[in-house]
Design an enzyme around this catalytic site. Sequence first.
Site, mmCIF file in Angstrom:
data_model
loop_
_atom_site.group_PDB
_atom_site.id
_atom_site.type_symbol
_atom_site.label_atom_id
_atom_site.label_comp_id
_atom_site.label_asym_id
_atom_site.label_seq_id
_atom_site.Cartn_x
_atom_site.Cartn_y
_atom_site.Cartn_z
ATOM 1 C CB CYS A 61 -0.734 -0.188 1.394
ATOM 2 S SG CYS A 61 -1.490 -1.314 1.523
ATOM 3 C CB CYS A 64 0.383 3.166 -4.659
ATOM 4 S SG CYS A 64 0.903 1.893 -5.683
ATOM 5 C CG HIS A 65 -2.217 4.688 -1.018
ATOM 6 N ND1 HIS A 65 -2.843 5.178 -1.950
ATOM 7 C CD2 HIS A 65 -2.717 3.560 -1.161
ATOM 8 C CE1 HIS A 65 -3.987 5.184 -2.532
ATOM 9 N NE2 HIS A 65 -4.035 3.470 -2.194
ATOM 10 C CB CYS A 99 -6.463 -0.391 -3.489
ATOM 11 S SG CYS A 99 -6.298 0.906 -3.950
ATOM 12 C CB CYS A 162 -32.531 0.998 12.843
ATOM 13 S SG CYS A 162 -32.193 -0.552 11.468
ATOM 14 C CG HIS A 166 -30.134 1.902 17.784
ATOM 15 N ND1 HIS A 166 -28.725 2.147 18.212
ATOM 16 C CD2 HIS A 166 -29.591 0.899 17.151
ATOM 17 C CE1 HIS A 166 -28.745 0.420 18.563
ATOM 18 N NE2 HIS A 166 -28.824 0.159 17.319
ATOM 19 N NE ARG A 203 -24.036 -4.344 18.116
ATOM 20 C CZ ARG A 203 -24.592 -4.389 18.499
ATOM 21 N NH1 ARG A 203 -23.921 -4.928 19.907
ATOM 22 N NH2 ARG A 203 -25.963 -5.113 18.618
ATOM 23 C CB CYS A 207 -28.764 -4.546 15.201
ATOM 24 S SG CYS A 207 -27.561 -3.742 16.838
#
Length: 246
Positions: A61, A64-65, A99, A162, A166, A203, A207
């Site tokens: 990585c 390039c970065h 990538c 949801c 929440h 996560r 739920c």
Amino acid sequence: MLTLSAAAAEAPRPQPKSGIEYAGSDVRALQADDFGNPGMLWVARGEKLWNAPAGRSEKSCASCHRDAPATMKGVATRYPRRDAGGGELLNLEGRINQCRVQQQGAETWRYESEELLSLTAYVAHQSRGMPVNIGINEANRVNFERGRDIYYRRQGQMNLACTHCHEQNAGRKLLADTISEGHGNAYPVYRLEWQSAGSLHRRLRACYFGVRAEQPAAGSAELVDLELYLASRARGLRVETPGVRR
Ligand code: HEC
Ligand code: HEC
């Protein structure tokens, strides 16, 4: 029966509160301490992978970065995102895997693999302290609307959306948990119950499981659309990666 119109969903909201504000003092202390926060292990692993890929023929990585603290700063605040040239909406995991395939000529990493989790944590960590900055525009409006529909759709054997937990019950207790506003600004997080770091999609799947609904696959279009909607709700909250949760 509750009816929610799109207009209600778009009404201005009070300033969002991060999940960490609903956590116990032990969890808060752990997240705040870079030496005690177990999530920092994944950030450190990500840094190693950034500089030296496992495969021999792959370009790293970094080749390039360059220097991630400079080049990846602020990137996580803009995801999920669709490339200017079109293509699908990608979250950070999806962008990293793109990538892998297009730039490294390698295979994608599986969701929750050490590699993908670590690099996602490492890249997101470069934005820690910066506000989530998702704009809704022509390129992502369809995804935003799909994500919002999911957010307000009752599902599972418990027939809950949801929003019921929440938005309508944030701050209330559910078994041993205090329900938060359900933001993704600290992910990937180290979760004590998992004894591991985990992605936002892990996560979210928990739920879905909680309301006894069928769980979409991690990385699926449904969860990326939902992630975009969550990011738009979280606008202005600061990135906290790596968070700690119970
Ligand atoms: C051969 C060069 C090359 C390699 C190797 C490479 N990338 Fe990329 N990457 C690019 C290019 C080109 C872009 C798109 C240009 C842009 O949007 O800034 C990009 C974009 C990205 C983005 C999105 C940046 C943004 O501003 O939206 C992330 C995140 C990223 N790469 C992570 C990685 C990671 C992690 C690795 C190693 C697993 C990696 N890249 C390997 C060339 C590379
Ligand atoms: C029955 C109640 C309930 C429903 C319905 C529910 N969740 Fe959750 N959710 C929880 C609980 C409990 C937690 C763990 C405590 C917390 O952080 O809120 C949680 C955690 C989260 C988190 C992590 C927050 C953080 O800071 O770590 C996100 C994001 C989230 N939920 C999103 C959603 C989305 C999106 C949906 C709809 C697909 C959904 N939840 C449906 C109860 C629920």
